[in-house]
Write a protein that holds these residues in place. Sequence first.
Motif, PDB file in Angstrom:
ATOM      1  N   THR A   2       0.851  -1.191   0.000  1.00 36.31           N
ATOM      2  CA  THR A   2       0.000   0.000   0.000  1.00 36.31           C
ATOM      3  C   THR A   2       0.886   1.241   0.000  1.00 36.31           C
ATOM      4  O   THR A   2       2.059   1.186   0.353  1.00 36.31           O
ATOM      5  N   THR A   3       0.303   2.375  -0.387  1.00 37.13           N
ATOM      6  CA  THR A   3       1.114   3.595  -0.438  1.00 37.13           C
ATOM      7  C   THR A   3       1.578   3.985   0.969  1.00 37.13           C
ATOM      8  O   THR A   3       2.638   4.538   1.142  1.00 37.13           O
ATOM      9  N   ASN A   4       0.757   3.684   1.991  1.00 38.68           N
ATOM     10  CA  ASN A   4       1.143   4.021   3.359  1.00 38.68           C
ATOM     11  C   ASN A   4       2.456   3.385   3.753  1.00 38.68           C
ATOM     12  O   ASN A   4       3.300   4.007   4.378  1.00 38.68           O
ATOM     13  N   GLU A   5       2.602   2.118   3.366  1.00 38.87           N
ATOM     14  CA  GLU A   5       3.809   1.387   3.739  1.00 38.87           C
ATOM     15  C   GLU A   5       5.056   1.995   3.127  1.00 38.87           C
ATOM     16  O   GLU A   5       6.128   1.922   3.699  1.00 38.87           O
ATOM     17  N   SER A   6       4.897   2.590   1.929  1.00 41.13           N
ATOM     18  CA  SER A   6       6.097   3.053   1.246  1.00 41.13           C
ATOM     19  C   SER A   6       6.396   4.530   1.500  1.00 41.13           C
ATOM     20  O   SER A   6       7.476   4.990   1.191  1.00 41.13           O
ATOM     21  N   ALA A   7       5.460   5.282   2.061  1.00 43.05           N
ATOM     22  CA  ALA A   7       5.761   6.682   2.381  1.00 43.05           C
ATOM     23  C   ALA A   7       6.804   6.719   3.498  1.00 43.05           C
ATOM     24  O   ALA A   7       6.920   5.790   4.270  1.00 43.05           O
ATOM     25  N   VAL A   8       7.577   7.817   3.550  1.00 39.83           N
ATOM     26  CA  VAL A   8       8.614   7.912   4.573  1.00 39.83           C
ATOM     27  C   VAL A   8       7.966   8.207   5.921  1.00 39.83           C
ATOM     28  O   VAL A   8       7.246   9.188   6.079  1.00 39.83           O
ATOM     29  N   GLY A   9       8.223   7.367   6.895  1.00 41.74           N
ATOM     30  CA  GLY A   9       7.656   7.575   8.227  1.00 41.74           C
ATOM     31  C   GLY A   9       8.544   8.478   9.067  1.00 41.74           C
ATOM     32  O   GLY A   9       9.744   8.597   8.813  1.00 41.74           O
ATOM     33  N   GLU A  10       7.932   9.107  10.073  1.00 42.77           N
ATOM     34  CA  GLU A  10       8.702   9.993  10.965  1.00 42.77           C
ATOM     35  C   GLU A  10       9.842   9.245  11.648  1.00 42.77           C
ATOM     36  O   GLU A  10      10.920   9.800  11.858  1.00 42.77           O
ATOM     37  N   ALA A  11       9.604   7.990  11.990  1.00 42.62           N
ATOM     38  CA  ALA A  11      10.643   7.211  12.685  1.00 42.62           C
ATOM     39  C   ALA A  11      11.877   7.054  11.797  1.00 42.62           C
ATOM     40  O   ALA A  11      13.014   7.138  12.282  1.00 42.62           O
ATOM     41  N   ASP A  12      11.648   6.855  10.498  1.00 38.90           N
ATOM     42  CA  ASP A  12      12.780   6.728   9.573  1.00 38.90           C
ATOM     43  C   ASP A  12      13.526   8.053   9.426  1.00 38.90           C
ATOM     44  O   ASP A  12      14.753   8.082   9.403  1.00 38.90           O
TER      45      ASP A  12
END
Length: 338
Positions: A2-12
């Motif tokens: 899903t697009t959510n999984e591939s967006a850059v997360g704050e933790a990263d």
Amino acid sequence: MTTNESAVGEADWRRATELIRASDTLALACHVSPDGDALGSMLGLGLALARTGRKVVASFGDRVFAVPRLLRSLPGQHLLVEPPAYPAEPDLMITFDASTMERLGLLAPHAGKAGELVVIDHHVSNTRFGTVHLVDPAAASTTTVVEELVNRLGLPIDREVATCLYVGLVTDTGSFRHSITTPAAHAMAGRLLATGLRPEEIARELWDRSPFAYLRVLGTALGRATLEPGAAGGLGLVWTYVSRADRAAEGLPYDEVEGMIDVVRRVDEAEVAVVLKEDDEGGWNVSTRSKGAVDVARACAALGGGGHPRAAGFSSALSVADTMAALRPLLAPEGSPS
Ligand code: AMP
Ligand code: MN
Ligand code: MN
């Protein structure tokens, strides 16, 4: 995915900035046969970090190490080292515009042994092969992700850094012609231009010059271009090739023919355009482009390559005819039986 999984997360983002802030020495690597986005994103971040006094080495894993002529005026070339001089087990390694570990070529084993591996990219097909991932498929270029990283690190973007980032942006958007040309892409260009960089000089280096020998080789390749109206599910295929013998006859280096697909892909009668380019070792690098109905990334992935839905590529050790025979059936439009 899903697009959510591939967006850059704050933790990263947090992990990446922590790791970089804590490192005195950084090893950067972009994909083999670097384009403007690969080299621009790597040298842009490299310059920004080198200015803080950190030791930065940057490279790419081609067997024959040479910066393409188009990209030789990019700032930051002094950061480049050849693969034999690259740290074998870097504490912190950062990769740029590479969707898989294999795209690092000779530097893939170094990435495998890195203490931490930060992967910066915008390919939807990115395999997330690192320990930290700044991968944003919505970003027009990898330099777009790098701009945000530099800002989050609190480092200045001067004219030289901006030039590197701009080169990635204009090459991957096709000079703001491709569908990825969003308001955000233009806004980024505006910020970079405000540093005083020279867009006309950059454009001339990238697209508006070549040795006379290129015209001769282009003529040979265009003279044998083939239009197959029935291919690509009846939407049409145009293709040609340029061999090392063609280039040798005119004394033209390989990197001069890298962009030939941009001439061939304009053909109205074809949904898909293909140019096969033979390198100096006799291997073929295949450029594919589509107008939107055919997912060429999927076709190229099936042959060991990859890329974006409308711009992708792969390497082939087969003959021209056999390579085309393998590719042709994979060019079915979305949703049609292949
Ligand atoms: P090119 O036709 O060389 O400009 O490549 C177009 C796009 O295809 C690049 O931006 C890459 O994303 C991808 N690509 C090209 N060659 C390969 C390969 N051998 N493996 C994976 N991806 C590739
Ligand atoms: Mn690239
Ligand atoms: Mn890119």
